[in-house]
Design an enzyme around this catalytic site. Structure first.
Site, PDB file in Angstrom:
ATOM      1  N   GLY A   1       0.982  -1.107   0.014  1.00 47.12           N
ATOM      2  CA  GLY A   1      -0.089   0.025   0.031  1.00 47.12           C
ATOM      3  C   GLY A   1       0.956   1.101  -0.045  1.00 47.12           C
ATOM      4  O   GLY A   1       2.136   1.231   0.171  1.00 47.12           O
TER       5      GLY A   1
ATOM      6  N   GLY B   1       2.658   3.767   1.350  1.00 39.80           N
ATOM      7  CA  GLY B   1       3.387   3.989   2.622  1.00 39.80           C
ATOM      8  C   GLY B   1       3.882   5.576   2.811  1.00 39.80           C
ATOM      9  O   GLY B   1       4.136   5.817   3.979  1.00 39.80           O
ATOM     10  N   ARG B   2       4.307   5.941   1.563  1.00 42.57           N
ATOM     11  CA  ARG B   2       4.852   7.372   1.646  1.00 42.57           C
ATOM     12  C   ARG B   2       4.186   7.964   0.375  1.00 42.57           C
ATOM     13  O   ARG B   2       4.696   9.188   0.234  1.00 42.57           O
ATOM     14  CB  ARG B   2       6.233   7.294   1.554  1.00 42.57           C
ATOM     15  CG  ARG B   2       6.691   6.621   0.181  1.00 42.57           C
ATOM     16  CD  ARG B   2       7.811   6.643  -0.230  1.00 42.57           C
ATOM     17  NE  ARG B   2       8.251   5.462  -1.071  1.00 42.57           N
ATOM     18  CZ  ARG B   2       9.132   5.375  -1.877  1.00 42.57           C
ATOM     19  NH1 ARG B   2       9.956   6.333  -2.259  1.00 42.57           N
ATOM     20  NH2 ARG B   2       9.111   4.215  -2.751  1.00 42.57           N
TER      21      ARG B   2
ATOM     22  N   LYS C   1       4.159  12.566  -3.095  1.00 41.22           N
ATOM     23  CA  LYS C   1       5.182  11.156  -2.439  1.00 41.22           C
ATOM     24  C   LYS C   1       6.058  11.748  -1.581  1.00 41.22           C
ATOM     25  O   LYS C   1       6.683  12.798  -1.984  1.00 41.22           O
ATOM     26  CB  LYS C   1       5.798  10.635  -3.750  1.00 41.22           C
ATOM     27  CG  LYS C   1       6.168   9.282  -3.806  1.00 41.22           C
ATOM     28  CD  LYS C   1       6.557   8.866  -5.234  1.00 41.22           C
ATOM     29  CE  LYS C   1       7.138   7.673  -5.003  1.00 41.22           C
ATOM     30  NZ  LYS C   1       8.074   7.113  -6.266  1.00 41.22           N
TER      31      LYS C   1
ATOM     32  N   ASP D   1       9.037   6.118   7.345  1.00 42.34           N
ATOM     33  CA  ASP D   1       8.837   7.522   7.839  1.00 42.34           C
ATOM     34  C   ASP D   1       7.665   8.107   7.139  1.00 42.34           C
ATOM     35  O   ASP D   1       7.327   9.438   7.493  1.00 42.34           O
ATOM     36  CB  ASP D   1      10.333   8.190   8.083  1.00 42.34           C
ATOM     37  CG  ASP D   1      10.849   8.370   6.969  1.00 42.34           C
ATOM     38  OD1 ASP D   1      10.185   7.912   5.706  1.00 42.34           O
ATOM     39  OD2 ASP D   1      11.985   9.097   6.756  1.00 42.34           O
ATOM     40  N   GLY D   2       7.688   7.472   5.849  1.00 39.29           N
ATOM     41  CA  GLY D   2       6.443   8.365   4.920  1.00 39.29           C
ATOM     42  C   GLY D   2       7.120   9.482   4.177  1.00 39.29           C
ATOM     43  O   GLY D   2       6.482  10.271   3.409  1.00 39.29           O
TER      44      GLY D   2
ATOM     45  N   ARG E   1       3.162  13.482  -8.441  1.00 38.73           N
ATOM     46  CA  ARG E   1       3.086  12.751  -9.517  1.00 38.73           C
ATOM     47  C   ARG E   1       1.688  12.676 -10.139  1.00 38.73           C
ATOM     48  O   ARG E   1       0.565  12.754  -9.327  1.00 38.73           O
ATOM     49  CB  ARG E   1       3.548  11.267  -9.093  1.00 38.73           C
ATOM     50  CG  ARG E   1       3.421  10.296 -10.077  1.00 38.73           C
ATOM     51  CD  ARG E   1       4.270   9.082  -9.755  1.00 38.73           C
ATOM     52  NE  ARG E   1       3.462   8.203  -8.547  1.00 38.73           N
ATOM     53  CZ  ARG E   1       4.005   7.148  -8.184  1.00 38.73           C
ATOM     54  NH1 ARG E   1       5.437   6.630  -8.424  1.00 38.73           N
ATOM     55  NH2 ARG E   1       3.695   6.352  -7.288  1.00 38.73           N
TER      56      ARG E   1
ATOM     57  N   ASP F   1       3.953  -4.761  -7.295  1.00 43.22           N
ATOM     58  CA  ASP F   1       3.117  -3.456  -7.078  1.00 43.22           C
ATOM     59  C   ASP F   1       3.978  -2.354  -7.794  1.00 43.22           C
ATOM     60  O   ASP F   1       3.347  -1.197  -7.623  1.00 43.22           O
ATOM     61  CB  ASP F   1       3.452  -3.296  -5.421  1.00 43.22           C
ATOM     62  CG  ASP F   1       5.020  -3.456  -5.144  1.00 43.22           C
ATOM     63  OD1 ASP F   1       5.592  -4.627  -5.495  1.00 43.22           O
ATOM     64  OD2 ASP F   1       5.539  -2.382  -4.714  1.00 43.22           O
ATOM     65  N   ASN F   2       4.796  -2.422  -8.679  1.00 41.37           N
ATOM     66  CA  ASN F   2       5.408  -1.372  -9.564  1.00 41.37           C
ATOM     67  C   ASN F   2       4.973  -1.594 -11.020  1.00 41.37           C
ATOM     68  O   ASN F   2       5.739  -1.137 -11.783  1.00 41.37           O
ATOM     69  CB  ASN F   2       6.859  -1.270  -9.266  1.00 41.37           C
ATOM     70  CG  ASN F   2       7.263  -0.979  -8.014  1.00 41.37           C
ATOM     71  OD1 ASN F   2       6.426  -0.335  -6.999  1.00 41.37           O
ATOM     72  ND2 ASN F   2       8.445  -1.329  -7.383  1.00 41.37           N
TER      73      ASN F   2
END
Ligand code: AMP
Ligand code: MG
Length: 493
Positions: free
Chosen positions: A86, A88-89, A109, A121-122, A172, A249-250
């Protein structure tokens, strides 16, 4: 509000299991480094001043009508399934319709932690954000389907990685952020309702030509995704591009290149080239990309299988057929692209061998891939001076066997050019597909080093050259000198 974004937010209408609503975490001192005005115009974004843009594209000010959320997804990372990934950042601010009536996501992002951050840490350091900005805009200018860069803001905060780094937020724009891993997420949880809703959203959003009434619509959806990926990866191969982290996931279902991490354009040609520091087995090496694409799409087939028509046996047979077609579609796209790079216009039986023999010679002579193809356009005439091409052979290679073989290859190629087209037409065609400038690693590293010191002039100059990659920019076209080569690239997350 000094920034207006005409959000409509179709994605956030999907079932709640698809995402978590979350707000960006403010940063100390947002400063706008880059803003893509042309792209903003196409999205209907208007702003009064840069301070407003910095506030919005750092996450400090959430624009009216945004519906910020982090998307859920799973993914096979280096072949291993991670059921819970998911954003995360990253935080999706929302989606808008662009001036061609296409839905586009706007995503921050590096905007702080989300429920999917795990131990992260996002945040994002400036270096990877600059890298993604340069690479995705270069890919767009090269005509490759890709996510785009809208804004780059420094945060004034420090990010701790292996060293202290300045922080940044990168904005993005994507046709969507739906990934192979997004489908895997619901299939793994046996959540058919969300899976179907996501598939319907994907159909309407990316494949409006597939009839929503068709009984085989989900198989048609899968087929189109596979076809687009086969072509996309051929485009990468033709440019000498290595994605570096082709985890499921990419990989998007829109056919756009996404998640520019440790990716790189090759300098010297090598089929087994790997740059990414974390790809120790070479799983995502240059030459493995087509097969990995197919492997990822097989994971997508597994996720979608329950939606295909007929019983499980029929579904597996249909998916297998499409996955077999992938190889052929990829090969066709690559061969026709190669015939164009070689100025031959049409694709003929013998072109494949001609191209493969050339690649073997480029590898043997440690020859710069992009430079060679660009310079080849000067040699379409039989009496052209070949010296610039021959000088691209690594002088450290003993003997002159490679030189002789390259001369023989050039004879074969020139015969083919003169049998099929005219030298002028060939040269013209070649200049329109073989870039004079690519985002070379050592140039990106140079821009990042200066940027980290607060000097963005190198970044602006490079970004500017990369906007017109088929024009001559002598200062940016050369490969690295000895000592300048970048051998490793890092995720930097
Ligand atoms: P990527 O390397 O972009 O493919 O990311 C893999 C996963 O790690 C995704 O779920 C990301 O959201 C997550 N991730 C990467 N970097 C961070 C970070 N600094 N903080 C939180 N999550 C992260
Ligand atoms: Mg990713």
């Amino acid at each position: 509000m000094s920034v207006n974004i005409p959000f409509i937010n179709e994605f956030s209408q999907l079932p709640e299991a698809c995402f978590s609503r979350v707000l960006p975490t403010p940063v100390s001192q947002p400063t706008l480094v880059a803003f893509n005005h042309l792209l903003a115009d196409s999205l209907g974004i208007s702003s009064e001043h840069d301070a407003g843009l910095a506030a919005v594209f750092s996450g400090n000010q959430v624009p009216a009508n945004a519906d910020p959320l982090a998307m859920a997804y799973s993914g096979h990372q280096f072949g291993h399934l991670n059921p819970q990934l998911g954003d995360g950042r990253a935080i999706l601010l929302g989606d808008v319709r662009d001036n061609r009536n296409q839905l586009r996501d706007i995503q921050l992002k590096g905007s702080g932690r989300t429920p999917y951050s795990r131990n992260g840490d996002g945040r994002s350091p400036l270096g990877p954000a600059m890298r993604e900005y340069l690479l995705c805009e270069a890919m767009h200018a090269l005509g490759v389907p890709t996510t785009r860069a809208l804004a780059l803001v420094t945060t004034g905060d420090t990010v701790y990685r292996e060293r202290r780094e300045p922080g940044a937020v990168f904005t993005r724009v994507a046709a969507s952020h739906i990934r192979v891993g997004t489908f895997q997420y619901f299939a793994l949880r046996r959540d058919e309702k969300s899976l179907r809703a996501l598939a319907d959203h994907t159909l309407a959003r990316h494949f409006p030509d597939i009839s929503p009434e068709s009984e085989s619509r989900y198989l048609e959806l899968f087929t189109e995704i596979v076809r687009q990926q086969a072509e996309l990866i051929a485009r990468w191969m033709l440019l000498g591009f290595i994605h570096g982290v082709m985890n499921t996931d990419n990989m998007t279902v829109s056919g756009e290149t996404i998640d520019y991490g440790p990716c790189a354009f090759m300098d010297n040609f090598s089929r087994s080239k790997v740059f990414s520091s974390i790809d120790q087995q070479g799983r995502y090496a240059y030459q493995n990309q087509p097969a990995i694409g197919q492997w990822n799409l097989a994971r997508l087939a597994e996720a979608l299988l329950g939606l295909f028509p007929g019983d499980e046996y029929d579904a597996v047979a249909a998916a297998t057929q499409v996955l077999n077609d992938y190889s052929q579609w990829h090969q066709q796209a690559w061969e026709s692209g190669m015939s164009e790079k070689l100025g031959l216009g049409t694709t003929a039986e013998q072109d494949r061998q001609l191209a493969e023999d050339l690649l073997t010679l480029l590898e043997q002579g440690r020859i710069d891939y992009s430079h060679f193809f660009h310079a080849l356009a000067q040699c379409t005439e039989q009496d052209a001076d070949r010296t610039p091409l021959l000088l691209l052979i690594d002088p450290a290679i003993p003997g002159d066997a490679t030189r002789q073989q390259l001369e023989e290859w050039l004879n074969r190629w020139q015969d083919e050019v003169s049998n099929r087209t005219s030298p002028e037409t060939a040269a013209q065609k070649m200049r329109s597909v073989n870039p004079a400038v690519i985002p070379r690693n050592h140039r990106i590293a140079e821009a990042i080093n200066a940027g980290e010191q607060g000097d963005f002039s190198v970044f602006y100059a490079l970004a500017d050259a990369l906007r017109s990659p088929y024009q001559e920019h002598p200062e940016f076209s050369k490969g690295p000198r000895s000592g300048e080569e970048v051998l490793r690239t890092f995720c930097g997350t």
